[in-house]
Design an enzyme around this catalytic site. Structure first.
Site, PDB file in Angstrom:
ATOM      1  N   ASP A   1      27.819 -48.611 -95.817  1.00  0.00           N
ATOM      2  CA  ASP A   1      27.505 -49.739 -94.941  1.00  0.00           C
ATOM      3  C   ASP A   1      27.603 -51.005 -95.796  1.00  0.00           C
ATOM      4  O   ASP A   1      26.594 -51.589 -96.166  1.00  0.00           O
ATOM      5  CB  ASP A   1      26.090 -49.561 -94.357  1.00  0.00           C
ATOM      6  CG  ASP A   1      25.780 -50.579 -93.258  1.00  0.00           C
ATOM      7  OD1 ASP A   1      26.652 -51.416 -92.964  1.00  0.00           O
ATOM      8  OD2 ASP A   1      24.663 -50.534 -92.706  1.00  0.00           O
TER       9      ASP A   1
ATOM     10  N   HIS B   1      23.939 -59.239 -86.149  1.00  0.00           N
ATOM     11  CA  HIS B   1      24.899 -59.272 -85.038  1.00  0.00           C
ATOM     12  C   HIS B   1      24.535 -60.267 -83.930  1.00  0.00           C
ATOM     13  O   HIS B   1      24.613 -59.962 -82.740  1.00  0.00           O
ATOM     14  CB  HIS B   1      25.079 -57.873 -84.461  1.00  0.00           C
ATOM     15  CG  HIS B   1      25.720 -56.895 -85.404  1.00  0.00           C
ATOM     16  ND1 HIS B   1      26.576 -57.272 -86.407  1.00  0.00           N
ATOM     17  CD2 HIS B   1      25.614 -55.527 -85.504  1.00  0.00           C
ATOM     18  CE1 HIS B   1      26.988 -56.196 -87.076  1.00  0.00           C
ATOM     19  NE2 HIS B   1      26.413 -55.134 -86.560  1.00  0.00           N
TER      20      HIS B   1
ATOM     21  N   ARG C   1      24.507 -59.619 -91.081  1.00  0.00           N
ATOM     22  CA  ARG C   1      23.152 -60.146 -91.263  1.00  0.00           C
ATOM     23  C   ARG C   1      23.100 -61.590 -91.744  1.00  0.00           C
ATOM     24  O   ARG C   1      23.958 -62.029 -92.521  1.00  0.00           O
ATOM     25  CB  ARG C   1      22.383 -59.258 -92.262  1.00  0.00           C
ATOM     26  CG  ARG C   1      22.089 -57.892 -91.691  1.00  0.00           C
ATOM     27  CD  ARG C   1      21.506 -56.933 -92.722  1.00  0.00           C
ATOM     28  NE  ARG C   1      21.177 -55.657 -92.083  1.00  0.00           N
ATOM     29  CZ  ARG C   1      22.083 -54.724 -91.784  1.00  0.00           C
ATOM     30  NH1 ARG C   1      23.353 -54.906 -92.090  1.00  0.00           N
ATOM     31  NH2 ARG C   1      21.713 -53.606 -91.176  1.00  0.00           N
TER      32      ARG C   1
ATOM     33  N   GLU D   1      34.931 -53.321 -89.377  1.00  0.00           N
ATOM     34  CA  GLU D   1      34.565 -54.622 -88.817  1.00  0.00           C
ATOM     35  C   GLU D   1      35.171 -55.729 -89.678  1.00  0.00           C
ATOM     36  O   GLU D   1      34.636 -56.050 -90.739  1.00  0.00           O
ATOM     37  CB  GLU D   1      33.042 -54.747 -88.766  1.00  0.00           C
ATOM     38  CG  GLU D   1      32.372 -53.679 -87.926  1.00  0.00           C
ATOM     39  CD  GLU D   1      30.899 -53.511 -88.266  1.00  0.00           C
ATOM     40  OE1 GLU D   1      30.139 -54.486 -88.145  1.00  0.00           O
ATOM     41  OE2 GLU D   1      30.492 -52.403 -88.677  1.00  0.00           O
TER      42      GLU D   1
ATOM     43  N   HIS E   1      33.177 -54.043 -83.013  1.00  0.00           N
ATOM     44  CA  HIS E   1      32.316 -52.979 -83.548  1.00  0.00           C
ATOM     45  C   HIS E   1      32.699 -51.599 -82.997  1.00  0.00           C
ATOM     46  O   HIS E   1      31.834 -50.777 -82.691  1.00  0.00           O
ATOM     47  CB  HIS E   1      30.855 -53.313 -83.217  1.00  0.00           C
ATOM     48  CG  HIS E   1      29.866 -52.813 -84.210  1.00  0.00           C
ATOM     49  ND1 HIS E   1      29.455 -51.495 -84.267  1.00  0.00           N
ATOM     50  CD2 HIS E   1      29.194 -53.442 -85.188  1.00  0.00           C
ATOM     51  CE1 HIS E   1      28.558 -51.355 -85.225  1.00  0.00           C
ATOM     52  NE2 HIS E   1      28.381 -52.529 -85.809  1.00  0.00           N
TER      53      HIS E   1
HETATM   54  C1  BGC Z   1      25.803 -52.837 -89.825  1.00  0.00           C
HETATM   55  C2  BGC Z   1      24.810 -51.716 -89.913  1.00  0.00           C
HETATM   56  C3  BGC Z   1      24.138 -51.593 -88.577  1.00  0.00           C
HETATM   57  C4  BGC Z   1      25.160 -51.344 -87.518  1.00  0.00           C
HETATM   58  C5  BGC Z   1      24.524 -51.366 -86.155  1.00  0.00           C
HETATM   59  C6  BGC Z   1      26.810 -52.475 -88.780  1.00  0.00           C
HETATM   60  O1  BGC Z   1      27.727 -53.500 -88.652  1.00  0.00           O
HETATM   61  O2  BGC Z   1      26.429 -53.095 -91.049  1.00  0.00           O
HETATM   62  O3  BGC Z   1      23.876 -51.958 -90.926  1.00  0.00           O
HETATM   63  O4  BGC Z   1      23.183 -50.587 -88.565  1.00  0.00           O
HETATM   64  O5  BGC Z   1      26.147 -52.328 -87.539  1.00  0.00           O
HETATM   65  O6  BGC Z   1      24.926 -50.379 -85.361  1.00  0.00           O
END
Ligand code: BGC
Length: 405
Positions: free
Chosen positions: A305, A155, A130, A370, A229
């Site tokens: 998360d 992202h 973010r 990640e 991801h």
């Molecule tokens: C984020 C999550 C997000 C997800 C999306 C992750 O990298 O930290 O908050 O919902 O990606 O699929």
């Protein structure tokens, strides 16, 4: 054909793209990386390593998406597709030799578009995780980005690298097989400054190392934070939750978040919190703990998360994360040049759609590892910088090592 001309041709553009492509292949860094993988076979041979290309699917507009399948002598295979430069499948035998796909994915492009917000297996860019309020300041100028996650940009914005069709060519170095994917992102894409040429190289060897090497060059100062991801479920995608899989995260600290999942700017000790994975524990052990940070990450059912501050501190030879599945015997380890890892337990999956082979993908159905710089770094001056100066080269290497029991 040289790397340079192939990249320039792959980018399909002249002018700045060609110049950036030249910069990107300048210097021995990439070639050195191939040979310094430390993955060469002890016998000096690399039997059964292969890379094969096939048609995967077409986009709704009729563009062809290719699949590159990397295989090794241990029965492992990794499928990479050109839509989003993403890992579409990872097959690996369990301790009894039974194969499973241990990466969540889809078997067609439409599902990757319809369920974009899963980012299954994708290369994430220009900025992983973010950026607060969809804006940041660089060299005195404010840049505005599209917001796609509450008040924030997630992202890379509404159309990130995960939705791009990448140019690709196979790699075979003798000790590794792989695929090199390239993408040219024009100045101003999703609000980010600079024409950016990006290369992602996936390679597999006979030690079960899946190595991802990223490089990028911009013609203006910019920010960048690339990651992968992939959601792993070591028991097999669709086989249930990962709560019994045992995780070790080599991190004494994490970056606490506010209710919109933006870091507060502090580094906090994991000690005495559910985020302490310094000693291996089942992912589900503390996931329901009464803890404000966990509630911010997943208000209803519990889930991780967060960005952990890795003790490995950019050292590719130091273990960053290990996750094992006691049932199947499969283990994945992560090594990275990045300072952080986002460990995310697929809190937003709810079983409402199916993945590859009709797999049901429910809450906690996978976890991501990640490798990244910390979220919102462009707005957090005390975090390691994500700034990329014009003409300089961004690089990252992350290795997922898969171990049989
Ligand atoms: C984020 C999550 C997000 C997800 C999306 C992750 O990298 O930290 O908050 O919902 O990606 O699929």
């Amino acid at each position: 054909m040289t790397h340079e001309s192939r990249l320039a041709r792959g980018l399909g553009l002249g002018g700045s793209a060609t110049v950036l492509a030249a910069l990107l292949v300048a210097g021995p860094a990439l070639a050195a990386n191939d040979n310094s993988s430390g993955s060469s076979d002890s016998s000096g041979q690399a039997p059964h390593l292969a890379v094969t290309e096939s048609d995967f699917d077409k986009t709704p507009q009729g563009q062809q998406i290719e699949r590159y399948q990397l295989t090794n002598r241990n029965g492992m295979s990794v499928d990479i597709i050109t839509f989003g430069a993403r890992v579409q499948a990872i097959h690996m035998p369990d301790k009894n030799g039974k194969d499973a796909d241990i990466a969540l994915g889809f078997d067609n492009v439409k599902d990757y578009i319809d369920h974009q917000s899963t980012y299954f297996g994708a290369t994430i860019g220009r900025y992983g995780n973010r950026i607060a309020n969809g804006k940041f300041k660089l060299d005195g100028k404010t840049y505005n980005l599209p917001k796609n996650n509450g008040p924030n940009t997630l992202h890379g914005g509404t159309k990130g690298f995960d939705q791009m069709i990448w140019a690709a060519s196979p790699i075979d170095t003798g000790n590794t097989v792989g695929v090199e994917l390239t993408h040219f992102s024009p100045d101003g894409t999703m609000g980010f400054p600079g024409n950016l040429a990006v290369t992602v190289r996936y390679t597999l060897d006979n030690d079960n190392d899946l190595r991802i090497h990223y490089s990028a060059v911009s013609d203006k100062d910019t920010v960048i934070n690339l990651t992968n991801h992939t959601y792993f479920n070591l028991a097999g995608a669709g086989s249930g939750t990962v709560l019994n899989q045992v995780a070790m995260i080599n991190a004494d600290q994490f970056t606490p978040i506010d209710k919109t999942l933006i870091p507060t700017g502090q580094l906090k000790s994991v000690s005495g919190t559910p985020l302490d994975f310094t000693t291996p524990k089942p992912i589900g052990q503390d996931i329901h703990a009464d803890n404000q940070q966990l509630k911010y990450a997943e208000p209803k059912q519990g889930g991780y998360d967060f960005n952990w501050v890795l003790n490995s501190d950019g050292n590719l030879n130091k273990l960053a994360v290990r996750v094992s599945d006691p049932k199947s015997g499969r283990t994945v380890e992560m090594y990275t040049t990045e300072p952080g890892v986002q460990f995310y337990t697929s809190n937003f999956l709810d079983g409402s759609f199916k993945g590859t082979n009709g797999n049901t993908l429910g809450h906690w159905g996978g976890f991501t590892l990640e490798a990244q710089h910390y979220p919102d770094s462009p707005n957090q001056s005390n975090f390691p910088s994500t700034e990329l100066k014009a003409g300089q080269k961004y690089t990252q290497t992350t290795v997922y090592k898969f171990l049989p029991e």
